[in-house]
Design a protein around this motif. Structure first.
Motif, PDB file in Angstrom:
ATOM      1  N   THR A  75       0.836  -1.273   0.021  1.00 15.65           N
ATOM      2  CA  THR A  75       0.031   0.041  -0.043  1.00 15.65           C
ATOM      3  C   THR A  75       1.059   1.173   0.114  1.00 15.65           C
ATOM      4  O   THR A  75       0.819   2.152  -0.848  1.00 15.65           O
ATOM      5  N   LEU A  77       4.110   1.460  -0.843  1.00 14.76           N
ATOM      6  CA  LEU A  77       4.635   1.511  -2.202  1.00 14.76           C
ATOM      7  C   LEU A  77       3.811   2.227  -3.552  1.00 14.76           C
ATOM      8  O   LEU A  77       3.833   2.902  -4.393  1.00 14.76           O
ATOM      9  N   THR A  78       2.432   1.768  -3.344  1.00 16.95           N
ATOM     10  CA  THR A  78       1.467   2.057  -4.267  1.00 16.95           C
ATOM     11  C   THR A  78       1.246   3.558  -4.128  1.00 16.95           C
ATOM     12  O   THR A  78       1.084   4.372  -5.150  1.00 16.95           O
ATOM     13  N   TYR A  79       1.319   3.997  -2.594  1.00 16.59           N
ATOM     14  CA  TYR A  79       0.948   5.462  -2.643  1.00 16.59           C
ATOM     15  C   TYR A  79       2.099   6.446  -3.084  1.00 16.59           C
ATOM     16  O   TYR A  79       2.096   7.477  -3.845  1.00 16.59           O
ATOM     17  N   VAL A  80       3.361   5.890  -3.081  1.00 14.51           N
ATOM     18  CA  VAL A  80       4.552   6.408  -3.465  1.00 14.51           C
ATOM     19  C   VAL A  80       4.351   6.412  -5.020  1.00 14.51           C
ATOM     20  O   VAL A  80       4.732   7.732  -5.722  1.00 14.51           O
ATOM     21  N   GLU A  81       4.030   5.543  -5.663  1.00 11.11           N
ATOM     22  CA  GLU A  81       3.959   5.591  -7.174  1.00 11.11           C
ATOM     23  C   GLU A  81       2.980   6.396  -7.553  1.00 11.11           C
ATOM     24  O   GLU A  81       3.405   7.129  -8.363  1.00 11.11           O
ATOM     25  N   VAL A  82       1.926   6.496  -6.948  1.00 12.04           N
ATOM     26  CA  VAL A  82       0.796   7.555  -7.339  1.00 12.04           C
ATOM     27  C   VAL A  82       1.288   8.820  -7.272  1.00 12.04           C
ATOM     28  O   VAL A  82       1.023   9.731  -7.954  1.00 12.04           O
ATOM     29  N   PHE A  84       4.520  10.070  -7.398  1.00  9.05           N
ATOM     30  CA  PHE A  84       5.329  10.300  -8.311  1.00  9.05           C
ATOM     31  C   PHE A  84       4.861  10.442  -9.437  1.00  9.05           C
ATOM     32  O   PHE A  84       5.151  11.475 -10.203  1.00  9.05           O
ATOM     33  N   ARG A  85       3.718   9.688  -9.607  1.00  8.99           N
ATOM     34  CA  ARG A  85       3.172   9.974 -11.219  1.00  8.99           C
ATOM     35  C   ARG A  85       2.288  11.262 -11.333  1.00  8.99           C
ATOM     36  O   ARG A  85       2.280  11.657 -12.258  1.00  8.99           O
ATOM     37  N   THR A  86       1.903  11.456 -10.096  1.00  5.98           N
ATOM     38  CA  THR A  86       0.850  12.720 -10.337  1.00  5.98           C
ATOM     39  C   THR A  86       1.747  14.087  -9.828  1.00  5.98           C
ATOM     40  O   THR A  86       1.022  15.139  -9.368  1.00  5.98           O
ATOM     41  N   THR A  99      -2.467  14.478  -2.423  1.00  5.11           N
ATOM     42  CA  THR A  99      -1.880  13.122  -3.351  1.00  5.11           C
ATOM     43  C   THR A  99      -1.609  11.996  -1.976  1.00  5.11           C
ATOM     44  O   THR A  99      -1.767  10.824  -2.305  1.00  5.11           O
TER      45      THR A  99
END
Length: 132
Positions: A75, A77-82, A84-86, A99
């Protein structure tokens, strides 16, 4: 008037400070006993700490805490990915606040993991001092 009172109070305490109470070395013996804890007390404290750590580790294994840790890590890592993508090209604090959405349970679990790591570090330092 106040000066006279102060002089009387200082005189009273000077007389009290000069008095000696005979205790036949009792105070020195008490301070010597308090000054150095016995080896058995230190050993008992360390054994109790080790027992508590083992109980916590046993509960972690019995309750399969690694699955919870793994799910929270995914979870996170998903937040971190989101994030950085946004990530916007210009910095705006309101976008940053929207974010990252961390749940209180994740914060508590992350705090417990950090506490466990610090405990392990402290335990290794304690074992190295105790053994060496």
């Amino acid at each position: 008037m106040k000066e006279n009172d102060n002089i009387l109070i200082e005189q009273f305490f000077q007389e009290a400070a000069q008095q000696q109470i005979e205790d036949n070395g009792f105070s020195e013996r008490v301070m010597a006993a308090i000054g150095t804890p016995k080896r058995s007390v230190i050993c008992a404290q360390r054994m109790w700490t080790l027992f508590c750590i083992m109980v916590a580790l046993g509960a972690f294994i019995y309750l399969q805490g690694w699955t919870t840790l793994l799910s929270y890590a995914v979870t996170f890592l998903t937040y971190v990915e989101v994030f950085f993508r946004t990530l916007p090209t210009s910095f705006d604090a309101s976008v940053l606040a929207d974010t990252i959405n961390v749940t209180p349970a994740f914060t508590i679990l992350l705090s417990l993991v950090v506490l466990m790591i610090l405990t392990i570090i402290g335990l290794t330092r304690w074992v190295s001092r105790w053994v060496l």
